[in-house]
Design a protein around this motif. Structure first.
Motif, mmCIF file in Angstrom:
data_model
loop_
_atom_site.group_PDB
_atom_site.id
_atom_site.type_symbol
_atom_site.label_atom_id
_atom_site.label_comp_id
_atom_site.label_asym_id
_atom_site.label_seq_id
_atom_site.Cartn_x
_atom_site.Cartn_y
_atom_site.Cartn_z
ATOM 1 N N GLY A 77 9.017 10.676 0.572
ATOM 2 C CA GLY A 77 8.503 9.527 1.322
ATOM 3 C C GLY A 77 8.187 8.370 0.400
ATOM 4 O O GLY A 77 7.637 8.577 -0.693
ATOM 5 N N GLY A 78 8.541 7.140 0.805
ATOM 6 C CA GLY A 78 8.263 5.930 0.038
ATOM 7 C C GLY A 78 8.335 4.722 0.953
ATOM 8 O O GLY A 78 8.860 4.791 2.079
ATOM 9 N N ASN A 79 7.799 3.560 0.508
ATOM 10 C CA ASN A 79 7.861 2.340 1.344
ATOM 11 C C ASN A 79 8.223 1.099 0.561
ATOM 12 O O ASN A 79 8.316 0.008 1.143
ATOM 13 C CB ASN A 79 6.529 2.136 2.062
ATOM 14 N N GLU B 122 0.861 -1.191 0.000
ATOM 15 C CA GLU B 122 0.000 0.000 0.000
ATOM 16 C C GLU B 122 0.898 1.242 0.000
ATOM 17 O O GLU B 122 1.610 1.494 0.970
ATOM 18 C CB GLU B 122 -0.917 0.009 1.208
ATOM 19 N N PRO B 123 0.900 1.998 -1.107
ATOM 20 C CA PRO B 123 1.795 3.168 -1.150
ATOM 21 C C PRO B 123 1.300 4.267 -0.218
ATOM 22 O O PRO B 123 0.140 4.286 0.204
ATOM 23 C CB PRO B 123 1.716 3.603 -2.622
ATOM 24 N N ILE B 124 2.230 5.217 0.040
ATOM 25 C CA ILE B 124 1.843 6.377 0.854
ATOM 26 C C ILE B 124 0.877 7.233 0.054
ATOM 27 O O ILE B 124 0.894 7.247 -1.170
ATOM 28 C CB ILE B 124 3.077 7.181 1.283
ATOM 29 N N THR B 125 0.011 7.956 0.780
ATOM 30 C CA THR B 125 -1.015 8.748 0.101
ATOM 31 C C THR B 125 -0.631 10.207 -0.076
ATOM 32 O O THR B 125 -1.081 10.847 -1.018
ATOM 33 C CB THR B 125 -2.334 8.662 0.873
ATOM 34 N N PRO C 180 4.217 -1.493 3.703
ATOM 35 C CA PRO C 180 4.828 -1.338 5.032
ATOM 36 C C PRO C 180 5.073 0.133 5.370
ATOM 37 O O PRO C 180 4.929 0.998 4.505
ATOM 38 C CB PRO C 180 6.138 -2.094 4.879
ATOM 39 N N PRO C 181 5.439 0.439 6.628
ATOM 40 C CA PRO C 181 5.646 1.841 7.049
ATOM 41 C C PRO C 181 6.658 2.538 6.140
ATOM 42 O O PRO C 181 7.648 1.929 5.713
ATOM 43 C CB PRO C 181 6.154 1.701 8.476
#
Length: 819
Positions: free
Chosen positions: A287-289, A193-196, A232-233
């Protein structure tokens, strides 16, 4: 394909072909598993899932029993497992090797299972042959129409589109071959689930979009990066102008409020004290995960405010001239936002003509046009630069003006003098007051606009800036001005009028000879010049035998007007003893006239005959004549032209000048022209000659004063003669005017007459100005003369003796009438 009946058909369809190809044990074990009908406990999770949509009233007991079921795929937990990662919302690829190790072998059926789901969730059936369309089926609740099996890839793969976190699980691929034994392969699908979102906030929690600030020099602002979502975070990185920011920063985790489980990661940095080099520095938070998930970032640019560094003024490097408009430019550098420039001249705001800011905003310039005056000497010109966002950041540049200007000049009379009481013989001095920068290098004096030259012998002395007039005379009266010159120009002062008071003197331009007949009344005018004007006059008569004062009742005093200061005496001689000299004295408050004005009175007579008459312009209907006048007889004379045709008077013309013209004549006719001179004493003998009128325009005839008929001339000769006559006419007119201005004294009437013959005059030069231009004729005493008196005279003039009534008796034998 996606119905439950299709699933049942797969499970119960005979496997004849498979039975002959597979090994016995393997075939039995597999076919039994496939063919064995699903027990209620085995298919309960799927059944409950399907029925949950149709019947929400499933009992709680059935649900709990389903939750206690063991994963039916547990027996395959030791089989190989392959990882697969997909980003939520994108397609997931689950590989499955469908290649057989037996030559010529083909697949019959591919079944896909998912953890904790005892029945297949997808099937790919090619048992009807390779050349038949495969039958595909997908679980309508788990996959619906999102999945398809791709055999074009190597290995083949189940492709699940539009994945979500619910698709994350361990999947098993079962492959049934025609000859080879059934194979199983597991795939562990992880959904990322990517960051929004990624945002940057300032110290106050305000989201920054594009820019941060503006900040002041030396400030240490903090920036917070918030990354929302991500499984993930996420990880967070800071970048400065595209380079990883190595300054230490802190992280913290936040949960969004309410029932949402979305998590937020926060990273906070504090900047070092800002300098001007930090302006427009870009800070980026990323930001990325996961490597397959998109990396989001937020960028802000540091904005700063700072006051101007310096202010300079150009265009006033030295003294400035008032002779032109000066452009002065003020520049302020280093201010953000651009500085506002204001001009002040001795504390008063002066409006500029232009204001320009450079493209980078670092330089502001203002242009001022100065039209300076000498009064601006020593004033202070100031350019003020200020930052509207920083009221305290104000700097100025001031400069004291040095003005160059042309001389400013005025004339000052001597302190002890009174211009209202300067008399002939007084000493007068003037000072030229000069205000100039640089100092005047040349000074001139002028009177009535004419340059004045030093002449010590005449009492005109120039010393420095002063002018001295010793023993001033009346001819030195006028407007005195001084002028001065320096490198900036030349100026002349206003004139100071010097009036020199003097006792009366005779006016030069006036008649001093009067020809008067016996008992004829005339007016003798005595004109004087005086300052102040003459107030009283005295008249006297003098001849060889006596000197007589004339009573005041016989003369009047007139002042002002075009005729100026004068006294008019009414005089009428009775006998020869009344001809002589009249004397006139005037007096004002300065004194009495030292030298009297003298006027000679002599007997008047008829005018002499004109001479040298010529026809100068002949047309079909007119003839113009010009003559040379003779002696006027001592009084005003006029002239008469008569045109006779066969003894009949046809036309006449009169004039005060010996230039006459008759009109209304008949074309091609010979006329006898007669010219007379007339005055109040009578008419002269005629001057007679013949002239012709032309018969047409082309003919030119002229009659020159021979008394004979004129002869026609050729065109060339006519042109020459015409030009000569015109030139002669101009010369005669100038001569007559000049003669009119001459005033000759005569002791006797015979001498005057003799002189008049030699120097004739066609105007009454010897009469008073009141009689100028009026033809004089004999008049009855008490009756004004009229030109009609002469028009009635015939060719043979008869003198008529007219005896006036006298009111003044002289000392002579006969009475002389003075009024």
């Amino acid at each position: 394909l996606r119905s439950e009946n299709f699933l049942e058909s797969i499970l119960h369809e005979p496997m004849t072909t498979v039975e002959t190809s597979f090994h016995t044990n393997s075939f039995r074990a597999n076919t039994e598993h496939v063919r064995q009908p699903r027990s209620k406990s085995a298919i309960l999770p799927t059944a409950l899932h399907l029925k949950a949509k149709k019947d929400p009233g499933i009992t709680e007991r059935s649900t709990k029993r389903a939750e206690k079921q063991v994963d039916p795929n547990e027996e395959f937990k030791n089989s190989p497992i392959h990882p697969s990662v997909a980003v939520s919302g994108e397609a997931a690829v689950l590989p499955c090797n469908i290649t057989s190790s037996i030559q010529g072998d083909n697949i019959h059926l591919v079944l896909w299972y998912r953890d904790f789901v005892p029945t297949p969730i997808y099937s790919y059936d090619v048992r009807k042959g390779l050349y038949s369309r495969p039958k595909e089926w997908a679980d309508p609740d788990l996959l619906d129409n999102r999945a398809h099996f791709s055999v074009a890839t190597n290995p083949a793969a189940l492709v699940i589109n539009s994945t979500s976190k619910n698709d994350q699980a361990v999947y098993r691929c079962r492959v049934d071959f025609r000859h080879h034994i059934t194979t199983h392969a597991r795939v562990n699908l992880t959904i990322i689930e990517p960051i929004t979102s990624v945002t940057i906030e300032d110290d106050n929690g305000v989201e920054l979009v594009g820019a941060a600030g503006p900040y002041a020099l030396g400030s240490t602002p903090s920036l917070s990066c918030k990354v929302v979502g991500g499984d993930p975070p996420p990880y967070i990185t800071w970048w400065k102008n595209g380079h990883m920011f190595d300054q230490a920063y802190s992280h913290q985790q936040q949960n969004t409020g309410g029932g949402s489980q979305t998590k937020t990661q926060v990273s906070r940095i504090t900047l070092d004290p800002l300098g001007k080099a930090d302006l427009r520095t870009k800070y980026t938070c990323r930001g990325g995960n996961h490597e397959k998930a998109p990396v989001l970032e937020a960028v802000v640019e540091i904005d700063m405010n700072f006051g101007p560094e310096n202010v300079t003024v150009r265009g006033l490097s030295g003294p400035v001239s008032t002779s032109r408009v000066h452009q002065v430019i003020c520049e302020a550098r280093g201010s953000r936002p651009p500085a506002i420039l204001t001009w002040f001249l001795d504390g008063n705001i002066v409006k500029s003509v232009s204001h320009i800011t450079s493209l980078d905003g670092q330089v502001s310039s203002s242009t001022l046009e100065l039209a300076l005056q000498p009064e601006d000497e020593g004033t202070i010109l100031t350019c003020r630069a200020e930052n509207p966002e920083l009221p305290a950041a104000v700097i100025e540049h001031s400069q004291t003006l040095q003005i160059l200007y042309p001389p400013r000049v005025r004339v000052r009379i001597g302190i002890s003098l009174d211009l209202r009481s300067i008399k002939e013989g007084d000493d007068v001095y003037f000072d030229c007051v000069i205000n100039a920068r640089p100092t005047a290098n040349k000074i001139n004096w002028a009177v009535n606009g004419e340059n004045l030259v030093q002449n010590r012998s005449s009492g005109v002395i120039m010393v420095g800036k002063s002018l001295v007039l010793q023993k001033v005379g009346r001819n030195q009266a006028g407007g005195y001005s001084c002028s001065a010159t320096n490198s900036q120009g030349h100026n002349t002062s206003s004139a100071v009028v010097l009036n020199v008071e003097y006792s009366p003197v005779c006016r030069v331009e006036q008649s001093d000879v009067y020809g008067v007949g016996r008992l004829e009344r005339t007016t003798v005018t005595c004109r004087v010049e005086a300052d102040p004007p003459a107030t009283t006059y005295r008249w006297a008569f003098n001849n060889t035998g006596e000197f007589v004062d004339i009573p005041e009742s016989h003369y009047v005093i007139k002042t002002g007007g075009e005729l100026g200061q004068r006294s008019d005496l009414r005089y009428s001689p009775v006998s020869d003893l009344d001809y002589g000299t009249l004397l006139c004295w005037a007096r004002n408050r300065v004194g009495t006239q030292r030298v009297p004005c003298t006027f000679t009175v002599f007997p008047a007579g008829k005018p002499d005959t004109v001479a040298s008459c010529k026809a100068v312009n002949q047309t079909e209907e007119s003839v113009a004549v010009v003559c040379e006048p003779g002696y006027s007889g001592g009084v005003n004379q006029s002239f008469l032209l008569q045109a006779w045709d066969d003894g009949s008077l046809t036309a006449t013309d009169r004039s005060d000048f010996p230039m006459l013209e008759t009109t209304g004549l008949r074309p091609g006719t010979r006329y006898n022209l007669r010219v007379y001179a007339e005055n109040s004493m009578g008419r002269s003998q005629p001057y007679s000659f013949n002239a012709f009128t032309l018969t047409d325009v082309a003919e030119r005839r002229t009659a020159i004063g021979t008394g004979e008929e004129g002869q026609p001339l050729s065109p060339v000769i006519g042109s020459v003669v015409g030009a000569s006559i015109s030139l002669a006419l101009l010369i005669l007119v100038g001569f007559f005017v000049a003669r009119c201005k001459r005033h000759d004294g005569h002791e006797a009437h015979s001498n005057l007459r003799e002189t008049a013959l030699e120097e004739p005059s066609y105007k009454s030069c010897s009469a008073s100005e009141g009689d100028v231009g009026q033809p004089r004729a004999r008049a009855v005493p008490g009756v004004s003369s009229s030109p009609k008196a002469t028009t009635s005279l015939s060719d043979d003039e008869i003198d008529t003796q007219i005896v006036p009534t006298c009111d003044l008796v002289s000392t002579s034998q006969a009475p002389a009438c003075l009024g």
